[in-house]
Design an enzyme around this catalytic site. Structure first.
Site, short mmCIF file in Angstrom:
data_model
loop_
_atom_site.label_atom_id
_atom_site.label_comp_id
_atom_site.label_asym_id
_atom_site.label_seq_id
_atom_site.Cartn_x
_atom_site.Cartn_y
_atom_site.Cartn_z
CD GLU A 1 9.34 -11.08 0.25
OE1 GLU A 1 8.73 -10.46 1.28
OE2 GLU A 1 8.32 -11.21 -0.31
CD GLU B 1 4.93 -19.06 -1.41
OE1 GLU B 1 3.65 -18.60 -2.06
OE2 GLU B 1 5.16 -17.39 -1.39
CD GLU C 1 8.57 -15.69 -0.36
OE1 GLU C 1 8.24 -15.51 0.72
OE2 GLU C 1 7.40 -16.08 -1.16
CG HIS D 1 7.27 -10.39 -4.68
ND1 HIS D 1 6.01 -11.14 -3.60
CD2 HIS D 1 6.65 -11.10 -5.71
CE1 HIS D 1 4.97 -11.61 -3.85
NE2 HIS D 1 5.51 -11.44 -5.87
NE ARG E 1 -1.09 -10.52 -0.44
CZ ARG E 1 0.60 -9.98 0.38
NH1 ARG E 1 1.29 -10.56 -0.39
NH2 ARG E 1 0.27 -10.09 1.60
CD GLU F 1 5.53 -7.50 -2.62
OE1 GLU F 1 5.69 -8.72 -1.95
OE2 GLU F 1 4.72 -6.72 -1.34
NE ARG G 1 2.88 -9.27 -4.71
CZ ARG G 1 2.27 -9.50 -5.75
NH1 ARG G 1 1.83 -9.36 -6.94
NH2 ARG G 1 2.18 -10.61 -5.70
#
Length: 445
Positions: A133, A190, A197, A246, A317, A334, A336
């Site tokens: 990403e 974003e 993104e 990510h 997150r 994921e 990050r």
């Protein structure tokens, strides 16, 4: 990108049918910069027979002048005709780098990733799937085409026009990528003004790294056509979110996702837990690769959603590793902290190697951190055993040098050259006098 399997005959035929006049034989240097040797179509057959040579001594982090001859071995499945050139069309083939004696060049980032994947295959894993990403900013350009510090919009997360003035540019980027075989899953504004993104479908690791490089090229090319400058610099502006990349990743054994276990409370297999434990253990050491610039560490600070703490969670997150909600074949971790300045081949190689090391040694995964780490005190983080990522590039480089696993995956050639190049970068930054210092001290002292 959709799987495309080309033969030499296919490529020669398409080149003729589509009036391709030039071919770019593309590869990536140690710092992640795309390089290419452009040849006329008359040399295409020679290139397809792996007979095109180039001077490796002119490429950052490659070799000394006495050992400079290298060969470009095109990966036929990476053939694509650039859609933005209509006359005298240009096509591209991504290449692996080989030495004159037929051995893979040990400093080729694509080759380094392939070597790590071979180790995974020897452990029984048939594929590493990656969904990247990458985020980027769009700035306006001046009358000479140079980037200004003026953003193209004042939009925010998921905003639509007229707030998001980059929408037309972003739409054209998506259409261009789709024309080149990408499967786009989402495209949105974003958090920060001017930040965007575009997410593309997960694929196997080498293809994912190839896609990231192609993506950067397309984004910059289309932005320029719109009078904009696209940058993948991790933190171009103070006081707003930086750009991350990510990386969603999973290991497969045949058609089965090795990270999924329906009996587990979180749906995570032992393999997934060992893999995450390896990532967490080596995170500080591979940060120099996943966050490779002085500027990268301006992004990894509390308060801007960037993960600066080495922890994991399925519901939060703020840690470095998050477990997205999907399960079954979509079970994945994921990671990050990587940013889009990273060399994608090296970044995926070090993360994979760290995860495999966790699996090999059956490392115990620490408990998840489901609280917001940003609001914890330093004492609370220490109590829970939550380390921070390195605070700057110099600290990251020293961590990298002291980690045998990262040394093993990069190899002596790549690690030594990468360290030397980055040490120069750090020293240039350290000895430079910055505007902040003048603002702070000129009148005070």
């Amino acid at each position: 990108m959709k799987a495309a399997h080309y033969t030499k005959q296919d490529i020669t035929r398409i080149a003729k049918e589509q009036n391709v006049r030039f071919i770019r034989l593309q590869f990536t240097d140690l710092l992640g910069t795309i390089k290419n040797v452009e040849i006329p179509v008359s040399q295409l057959e020679k290139a397809l027979d792996n007979k095109m040579m180039f001077d490796g001594s002119s490429i950052e982090g490659y070799v000394r002048i006495e050992e400079s001859d290298m060969y470009l071995y095109p990966d036929l499945d990476t053939w694509v005709v650039f859609p933005w050139v209509t006359e005298n069309r240009v096509a591209r083939l991504i290449c692996d780098i080989y030495l004159p004696d037929g051995r893979p060049f040990p400093g080729d980032p694509r080759g380094i990733l392939k070597k790590a994947l071979k180790e995974a295959q020897e452990m029984g894993f048939t594929a590493m799937n990656v969904g990247p990403e990458p985020e980027f900013f769009l700035f306006k350009t001046d009358e000479k085409g140079n980037p200004t510090m003026e953003l193209n919009d004042q939009g925010g997360y998921f905003d639509l026009a007229p707030m998001d003035l980059g929408e037309n540019c972003r739409r054209e980027i998506v259409l261009t990528l789709e024309e080149m075989g990408f499967e786009i899953e989402a495209s949105h504004h974003e958090v920060a003004p001017g930040q965007h993104e575009i997410d593309f479908k997960y694929t196997h690791a080498v293809n994912a790294a190839d896609q990231i490089q192609t993506f950067k090229l397309v984004v910059k090319t289309v932005a320029r056509q719109h009078g904009l400058h696209a940058t993948f610099m991790p933190k171009p502006l103070f006081g707003v979110n930086g750009s991350g990349m990510h990386c969603h990743q999973s290991l497969f054994k045949g058609s089965e996702n090795a990270f999924y276990d329906e009996k587990d409370r979180l749906g995570l297999s032992e393999t997934a837990r060992y893999y995450m434990a390896g990532i967490l253990k080596h995170a500080r050491a591979f940060a120099a690769i996943t966050n490779p610039t002085v500027n990268s560490y301006k992004r990894l600070v509390p308060g801007y959603e960037a993960p600066c703490y080495v922890a994991w969670s399925a519901s939060n997150r703020s840690p470095m590793i998050r477990i997205p909600a999907s399960r079954g074949l979509s079970t994945r971790v994921e990671v990050r902290n990587p940013d889009p300045a990273a060399n994608p081949y090296l970044a995926l190689a070090v993360m994979l190697k760290a995860g495999l090391n966790g699996i090999t040694h059956k490392m115990e995964l620490p408990p998840p951190v489901d609280r917001n780490i940003y609001i914890m005190s330093e004492e609370e983080r220490e109590e829970q055993g939550i380390p921070s990522l390195p605070a700057n590039l110099k600290e990251a480089l020293l961590e990298m040098l002291n980690d045998e696993v990262i040394f093993e995956v990069l190899g002596e050639h790549a690690l030594t050259h990468f360290f030397e190049l980055k040490e120069i970068e750090w020293d240039m930054y350290r000895t430079q006098v910055h505007a902040w210092e003048r603002d702070q001290y000129m009148t005070l002292y």
